[in-house]
Design an enzyme around this catalytic site. Sequence first.
Site, PDB file in Angstrom:
ATOM      1  N   THR A   1       0.858  -1.179   0.000  1.00 28.02           N
ATOM      2  CA  THR A   1       0.000   0.000   0.000  1.00 28.02           C
ATOM      3  C   THR A   1       0.894   1.228   0.000  1.00 28.02           C
ATOM      4  O   THR A   1       1.632   1.459   0.964  1.00 28.02           O
ATOM      5  CB  THR A   1      -0.926   0.005   1.226  1.00 28.02           C
ATOM      6  OG1 THR A   1      -1.691  -1.200   1.240  1.00 28.02           O
ATOM      7  CG2 THR A   1      -1.864   1.207   1.194  1.00 28.02           C
TER       8      THR A   1
ATOM      9  N   LYS B   1      -6.755   0.909  -3.724  1.00 28.52           N
ATOM     10  CA  LYS B   1      -6.361   0.311  -2.441  1.00 28.52           C
ATOM     11  C   LYS B   1      -6.468   1.317  -1.301  1.00 28.52           C
ATOM     12  O   LYS B   1      -6.959   0.991  -0.210  1.00 28.52           O
ATOM     13  CB  LYS B   1      -4.930  -0.231  -2.507  1.00 28.52           C
ATOM     14  CG  LYS B   1      -4.420  -0.794  -1.175  1.00 28.52           C
ATOM     15  CD  LYS B   1      -5.293  -1.929  -0.642  1.00 28.52           C
ATOM     16  CE  LYS B   1      -4.934  -2.345   0.779  1.00 28.52           C
ATOM     17  NZ  LYS B   1      -3.631  -3.009   0.891  1.00 28.52           N
TER      18      LYS B   1
ATOM     19  N   LYS C   1      -0.139   4.581   9.035  1.00 24.05           N
ATOM     20  CA  LYS C   1       0.472   4.758   7.711  1.00 24.05           C
ATOM     21  C   LYS C   1      -0.574   4.918   6.617  1.00 24.05           C
ATOM     22  O   LYS C   1      -0.534   5.865   5.823  1.00 24.05           O
ATOM     23  CB  LYS C   1       1.371   3.567   7.388  1.00 24.05           C
ATOM     24  CG  LYS C   1       1.905   3.555   5.953  1.00 24.05           C
ATOM     25  CD  LYS C   1       2.715   2.308   5.649  1.00 24.05           C
ATOM     26  CE  LYS C   1       1.892   1.070   5.414  1.00 24.05           C
ATOM     27  NZ  LYS C   1       1.262   1.039   4.060  1.00 24.05           N
TER      28      LYS C   1
END
Length: 301
Positions: free
Chosen positions: A102, A178, A246
């Site tokens: 990702t 994503k 994150k």
Amino acid sequence: MTDKNIGANIGVVGLGAMGRGMASSLRRAGWNVHVCDVRPEAAQAFAADGGVACASPAELAAHCEVIVSVVVNAAQTEDVLFGAHGAAAALRPGSLFVMCSTVDPNWSVQLEGRLAAQGVLYLDAPISGGAAKAASGEMTMMTAGTPAAYAKAGNALDAMAAKVYRLGDTAGNGSKVKIINQLLAGVHIAAAAEAMALGLREGVKAQDIYEVITHSAGNSWMFENRMAHVLAADYTPLSAVDIFVKDLGLVLDTARATKFPLPLSATAHQMFMQASTAGYAKEDDSAVIKIFPGITLPSAA
């Protein structure tokens, strides 16, 4: 499918919760799987059941024209490719690098260009579904890349995933979809934790909250999955708090570039940040519930 792949080499870098399952799925499909991990014992354990352990990404790239990278983030992917003993220098023209992390979509676009300059094909291919679906070959891949990249991948993608979405003929859209998925996942986990915390604060039993909500319109996949961890008092990190620090950070960075407001994402990000700094960074992401004051969480049986 198996007969076609017998003897064909493929490499997997990163044997964490997802990567180990993906490598196993490829092995079941008949590929000769070469693996590499920062923990040499992980690669050796995989090789003990069939496959080849490599000491570095460069060694792996010397044997494989298709490499699947399943590391945590862009920095680790950079190291896999361009660090000491990185794969990029050993990849032959016409090879394929499949990036499953990702990351910032703009970074993925740039990486496609960097690899193209040396004749290497690239697939922007983030993944979703968790360790169990990775192990069974039933996860989801959100992919984007050139027709030549897909052709080089052959049936490797289908060996690893039940759903392979083709979202564009250049890199970028795979990573964009994503992070949209991660927006929803992070917000849903934060909302589930808030709902359970309110119920506990109001004196309702955790099991009763769970039973009613999972059979009512307010349920979500994340409530049902993550609040089961809370009920079991099991915060073993299947996906850690810091993953959403994150990933929601990437969501906000992407939106900030076009001044697009994401108020729910921003709030959820702050909740995971608070949980991280409170000492729960490496615990399961359901541990975000621990930021709420004045509640007694279920204890282990």
